[in-house]
Design a protein around this motif. Structure first.
Motif, PDB file in Angstrom:
ATOM      1  N   MET A 259       0.819  -1.219   0.000  1.00  0.00           N
ATOM      2  CA  MET A 259       0.000   0.000   0.000  1.00  0.00           C
ATOM      3  C   MET A 259       0.849   1.265   0.000  1.00  0.00           C
ATOM      4  N   ARG A 260       2.086   1.153   0.442  1.00  0.00           N
ATOM      5  CA  ARG A 260       2.959   2.325   0.446  1.00  0.00           C
ATOM      6  C   ARG A 260       3.311   2.761  -0.972  1.00  0.00           C
ATOM      7  N   SER A 261       3.262   1.827  -1.910  1.00  0.00           N
ATOM      8  CA  SER A 261       3.687   2.153  -3.272  1.00  0.00           C
ATOM      9  C   SER A 261       2.794   3.206  -3.915  1.00  0.00           C
ATOM     10  N   ILE A 262       1.550   3.350  -3.444  1.00  0.00           N
ATOM     11  CA  ILE A 262       0.638   4.293  -4.086  1.00  0.00           C
ATOM     12  C   ILE A 262       0.962   5.740  -3.735  1.00  0.00           C
ATOM     13  N   PHE A 263       1.516   5.970  -2.544  1.00  0.00           N
ATOM     14  CA  PHE A 263       1.870   7.353  -2.204  1.00  0.00           C
ATOM     15  C   PHE A 263       3.360   7.636  -2.345  1.00  0.00           C
ATOM     16  N   SER A 264       4.175   6.604  -2.558  1.00  0.00           N
ATOM     17  CA  SER A 264       5.610   6.840  -2.713  1.00  0.00           C
ATOM     18  C   SER A 264       5.909   7.582  -4.003  1.00  0.00           C
ATOM     19  N   ARG A 265       4.914   7.660  -4.907  1.00  0.00           N
ATOM     20  CA  ARG A 265       5.117   8.338  -6.191  1.00  0.00           C
ATOM     21  C   ARG A 265       4.898   9.841  -6.097  1.00  0.00           C
ATOM     22  N   THR A 266       4.279  10.302  -5.040  1.00  0.00           N
ATOM     23  CA  THR A 266       4.027  11.744  -4.897  1.00  0.00           C
ATOM     24  C   THR A 266       5.192  12.367  -4.139  1.00  0.00           C
ATOM     25  N   LYS A 267       6.266  12.624  -4.847  1.00  0.00           N
ATOM     26  CA  LYS A 267       7.494  13.102  -4.228  1.00  0.00           C
ATOM     27  C   LYS A 267       7.261  14.415  -3.491  1.00  0.00           C
ATOM     28  N   GLY A 268       7.805  14.494  -2.280  1.00  0.00           N
ATOM     29  CA  GLY A 268       7.653  15.694  -1.471  1.00  0.00           C
ATOM     30  C   GLY A 268       6.444  15.656  -0.565  1.00  0.00           C
ATOM     31  N   ARG A 269       5.521  14.721  -0.833  1.00  0.00           N
ATOM     32  CA  ARG A 269       4.310  14.647  -0.014  1.00  0.00           C
ATOM     33  C   ARG A 269       4.193  13.314   0.709  1.00  0.00           C
ATOM     34  N   GLU A 270       5.258  12.519   0.670  1.00  0.00           N
ATOM     35  CA  GLU A 270       5.177  11.182   1.236  1.00  0.00           C
ATOM     36  C   GLU A 270       5.651  11.112   2.675  1.00  0.00           C
ATOM     37  N   ILE A 271       6.139  12.229   3.249  1.00  0.00           N
ATOM     38  CA  ILE A 271       6.749  12.172   4.583  1.00  0.00           C
ATOM     39  C   ILE A 271       5.731  11.774   5.652  1.00  0.00           C
ATOM     40  N   VAL A 272       4.597  12.476   5.726  1.00  0.00           N
ATOM     41  CA  VAL A 272       3.592  12.137   6.737  1.00  0.00           C
ATOM     42  C   VAL A 272       2.944  10.785   6.442  1.00  0.00           C
ATOM     43  N   PRO A 273       2.553  10.490   5.193  1.00  0.00           N
ATOM     44  CA  PRO A 273       2.028   9.141   4.938  1.00  0.00           C
ATOM     45  C   PRO A 273       2.990   8.023   5.352  1.00  0.00           C
TER      46      PRO A 273
ATOM     47  N   GLY B  29      -4.666  10.263   5.073  1.00  0.00           N
ATOM     48  CA  GLY B  29      -5.507   9.302   4.361  1.00  0.00           C
ATOM     49  C   GLY B  29      -4.809   8.541   3.259  1.00  0.00           C
ATOM     50  N   ALA B  30      -3.571   8.910   2.935  1.00  0.00           N
ATOM     51  CA  ALA B  30      -2.883   8.255   1.821  1.00  0.00           C
ATOM     52  C   ALA B  30      -2.567   6.794   2.116  1.00  0.00           C
ATOM     53  N   PHE B  31      -2.278   6.482   3.387  1.00  0.00           N
ATOM     54  CA  PHE B  31      -2.072   5.082   3.756  1.00  0.00           C
ATOM     55  C   PHE B  31      -3.435   4.499   4.108  1.00  0.00           C
ATOM     56  N   LEU B  32      -3.933   3.664   3.235  1.00  0.00           N
ATOM     57  CA  LEU B  32      -5.325   3.218   3.238  1.00  0.00           C
ATOM     58  C   LEU B  32      -5.881   2.733   4.582  1.00  0.00           C
ATOM     59  N   PRO B  33      -5.201   1.841   5.324  1.00  0.00           N
ATOM     60  CA  PRO B  33      -5.831   1.319   6.552  1.00  0.00           C
ATOM     61  C   PRO B  33      -6.122   2.392   7.595  1.00  0.00           C
ATOM     62  N   ASN B  34      -5.482   3.553   7.477  1.00  0.00           N
ATOM     63  CA  ASN B  34      -5.718   4.608   8.461  1.00  0.00           C
ATOM     64  C   ASN B  34      -7.010   5.372   8.205  1.00  0.00           C
ATOM     65  N   ALA B  35      -7.547   5.287   6.991  1.00  0.00           N
ATOM     66  CA  ALA B  35      -8.800   5.998   6.678  1.00  0.00           C
ATOM     67  C   ALA B  35      -9.523   5.284   5.544  1.00  0.00           C
ATOM     68  N   PRO B  36      -9.927   4.032   5.742  1.00  0.00           N
ATOM     69  CA  PRO B  36     -10.578   3.293   4.650  1.00  0.00           C
ATOM     70  C   PRO B  36     -11.932   3.901   4.304  1.00  0.00           C
ATOM     71  N   SER B  37     -12.190   4.029   3.002  1.00  0.00           N
ATOM     72  CA  SER B  37     -13.434   4.652   2.558  1.00  0.00           C
ATOM     73  C   SER B  37     -14.590   3.665   2.489  1.00  0.00           C
ATOM     74  N   SER B  38     -14.288   2.389   2.687  1.00  0.00           N
ATOM     75  CA  SER B  38     -15.336   1.372   2.654  1.00  0.00           C
ATOM     76  C   SER B  38     -14.829   0.109   3.337  1.00  0.00           C
ATOM     77  N   MET B  39     -15.768  -0.780   3.670  1.00  0.00           N
ATOM     78  CA  MET B  39     -15.404  -2.071   4.275  1.00  0.00           C
ATOM     79  C   MET B  39     -16.195  -3.163   3.554  1.00  0.00           C
ATOM     80  N   ARG B  40     -15.480  -4.208   3.106  1.00  0.00           N
ATOM     81  CA  ARG B  40     -16.088  -5.222   2.238  1.00  0.00           C
ATOM     82  C   ARG B  40     -16.620  -6.443   2.982  1.00  0.00           C
TER      83      ARG B  40
END
Length: 656
Positions: free
Chosen positions: A203-217, A555-566
């Motif tokens: 799941m980290r791979s989805i926000f690792s691409r936003t350079k400069g904004r990945e520190i808090v995620p 919210g970038a790291f999904l388990p911390n703010a999931p938008s739905s539960m299956r």
């Protein structure tokens, strides 16, 4: 012969200039000038000088008329301001700051703030009446959904008046961010994967691409399992207004002293901790019975949890009990930190999912965006441009009607991002906001009152409260100075018919005339007016920043703010494990869809709003600078910086 020197300034923004013909008429208390041509060519940022000759002195210049006429093609013009120097040297300023389109005449009053009672000339009284009549025809109310605050009666952003649309710069920037981020995720393949994530680490791979904004995620990804961080977010996360001190356990949440004894430590018990103010509760009752939707044809699930938290001896807040429904019983166990790792982690994740809905639909959408729109429309409908409160308020509404109209088209519409990416149905979303509005009170919108009401005055590390109180007091001091200058005494407040119509419009269309809310329908004193204005300005600037700017970070790291539960909430303990967890939180493409929205909503766009400098504003800005320095000093030593209420990060208006 009386000769007036006139300087006309075109706004320094893209496409502000025109090649259409512009002319001017000066109107004074003793007559008006002939219509005098200014120019056939204006460039952005250009100032044009001319003289207007009259056979006699016009007296004090009270308004000007700007006339636009096209020879061939329409070419809109943005006028910044006009300055007129009379023969005796008196300078009159006419702030315009608006677009002139088509063949038109626009009347602009001299820039001094004037209440209705201040106007003695009939021409000025008539100008007020005609301006408000035109505005009330142009800005009409409609109901978006039953039980929601009313909104602007337009179908799309293309129906908006040019003066409330995004500027060219901002519109380009906004669109560019959306396209870029959407494309980057698409290239990575995230939007094409309707499957579960393979691992937590992936799941980290989805926000690792936003350079400069990945520190808090990245910080969130390392700490999201920890009870300390879970508790911290109720104070300084995206939704810092739902936690309250627990003075007595509700019957629907039968936590026993034995259940939590291990979490409280020795030498104390649950009753003692409640009495001494160290137990806190979060209740998502608003979600009870909300219909869940489907994603990819698969049924989603919604819970209405309760969470009990304890302030430890170290001052930190930690969860000590979670129930995932409003109805206790054998199929709704109370989860505890002593439970198996995945049982406890899944229970906390259900709370984070409920917090996602509570934050997005109530704390963010309803309590900033929708109320901000109500304040803006009422101001346009009830206060003429010369009114001192119009001048105070309008910078705090810039772009709000545009962003909200856009949201109704792409974000909260049927088939929109929230509908497709979250677990509630469209009807469920409407119902949550309807229930939320029924619970809103004036107390909850006024930060000092809200902090007292929730019993949150003394808890340490509550940066939202501390920064917010400093900013509330700075705004209140500034606003009180404005009110004292223009009103002086309470009778002037009661006697301002335009002001009273403004408050009533807000009460009727924003809060649907619900007297139990405590929202005033009229204002009787200068103190009441100052408080109400402070609430409006705080909501449209500081509060929005506090609940908007951290959305991507947290919210970038999904388990911390999931938008739905299956999967449905667990009905018994001992059934949770890693793969079940991965199959419960949203799949990859749903994550990507929501993340695109979070990136855009928490982006800092160019063309930010700036306030007009005046003496009171300079004092206000000095206080903001002091607050900024204190926040940055605290952040310098902090492992996780809380910067969402730094004045440097706060826009004047709800514009994203």
């Amino acid at each position: 012969m009386a000769v007036y020197r006139v300087k006309v300034a075109t706004g320094d923004i893209r496409e502000a200039g025109t090649n259409n013909s512009i002319s001017i008429t000066l109107v004074g208390s003793r007559g008006e000038s002939r219509r005098t041509t200014i120019s056939y060519w204006f460039r952005p940022g250009m100032e044009k000088d001319l003289t207007v000759s009259c056979e006699q002195d016009l007296g004090p210049i009270v308004l000007i008329r700007l006339h636009k006429w096209r020879l061939f093609l329409e070419d809109a013009w943005f006028c910044k301001d006009v300055r007129v120097t009379a023969p005796d040297g008196t300078l009159y300023r006419f702030p315009c700051h608006q677009w002139l389109e088509g063949v038109t005449t626009v009347e602009v009053r001299e820039g001094s703030g004037k209440k209705l009672v201040d106007d003695e000339l009939e021409i000025l009284k008539e100008h007020r009446r005609q301006e408000l009549k035109a505005r009330q025809e142009a800005y009409q109310w409609k109901s978006f959904a039953e039980g929601w605050p009313r909104c602007l009666n337009v179908g799309s952003i293309f129906e908006l008046d040019s003066n409330i649309q995004f500027s060219c710069v901002r519109a380009t920037n906004f669109t560019g961010v959306l396209i870029f981020q959407g494309a980057s995720h698409l290239l990575a393949g995230f939007l094409l994967r309707p499957t579960s994530w393979k691992s937590l680490d992936e799941m980290r791979s989805i926000f690792s691409r936003t350079k400069g904004r990945e520190i808090v995620p990245e910080y969130v990804a390392r700490h999201w399992r920890e009870d300390d961080f879970f508790g911290y977010q109720f104070l300084n996360g995206n939704n810092p207004i739902v936690i309250r001190r627990c003075t007595a356990l509700p019957a629907k949440f039968p936590v026993t002293p034995e259940m939590v004894a291990g979490s409280l430590g020795g030498g104390t018990n649950l009753d003692k901790e409640i009495q001494e103010g160290r137990i806190f509760i979060v209740d998502y009752e608003v979600l009870e019975g909300i219909p869940a939707g489907t994603i990819h044809g698969r049924q989603q699930h919604v819970a209405a949890p309760l969470c009990l938290l304890h302030q430890g001896a170290d001052g930190l807040l930690r969860p000590i009990a979670i129930q995932l429904s409003q109805t206790p019983g054998p199929t709704s166990p109370i989860f505890l930190p002593s439970d198996a790792e995945w049982d406890w982690l899944l229970a906390k994740t259900w709370v984070r999912n409920a917090d996602f809905y509570s934050h997005q639909l109530l704390t963010h959408l309803l309590r900033t965006h929708l109320f901000g729109e109500v304040f803006a429309i009422a101001t346009l409908r009830q206060l003429p441009a010369c009114h001192p409160l119009f001048k105070l308020l309008m910078p705090h509404f810039q772009f709000t009607l545009h962003i909200n109209t856009l949201a109704r088209s792409v974000l909260i519409n049927p088939g929109g991002i929230i509908d497709k990416g979250s677990g509630v149905t469209y009807e469920g979303m409407l119902l949550i906001v309807q229930r939320g509005l029924e619970k809103v009170t004036y107390t909850s919108l006024c930060l000092p009152d809200d902090i007292r009401h929730r019993g949150m005055a003394h808890l340490p590390n509550y940066h939202y409260r501390d920064d917010g109180m400093s900013l509330w007091e700075a705004i209140e001091s500034f606003v009180s100075g404005i009110v004292a200058f223009y009103y002086g005494e309470d009778a002037a407040v009661r006697g301002d018919a335009e002001l009273q119509a403004w408050v009533m419009d807000i009460f009727t269309n924003g809060f649907l005339g619900r007297t139990s809310s405590g929202i005033p329908s009229s204002l009787q004193t200068a103190a009441e007016l100052s408080k109400f204005l402070t609430m409006v300005l705080f909501t449209c600037s500081v509060q929005h920043a506090a609940v908007n700017n951290g959305q991507y970070d947290l919210g970038a790291f999904l388990p911390n703010a999931p938008s739905s539960m299956r999967h449905p909430p667990p009905a018994e303990k001992g059934k949770a494990f890693l793969q079940h967890f991965l199959d419960t939180i949203p799949e990859v493409d749903t994550t990507a869809n929501i993340l695109v929205a979070l990136i855009l909503l928490s982006s800092s766009l160019s063309d930010r709003v700036k306030a007009e400098p005046r003496r009171l504003i300079r004092t206000f800005q000095g206080r903001l600078e002091e607050i900024r320095e204190r926040i940055e000093e605290r952040n310098h030593w902090a492992q996780l910086r809380y910067n969402y209420m730094n004045p440097l990060e706060i826009e004047n208006s709800i514009s994203i």
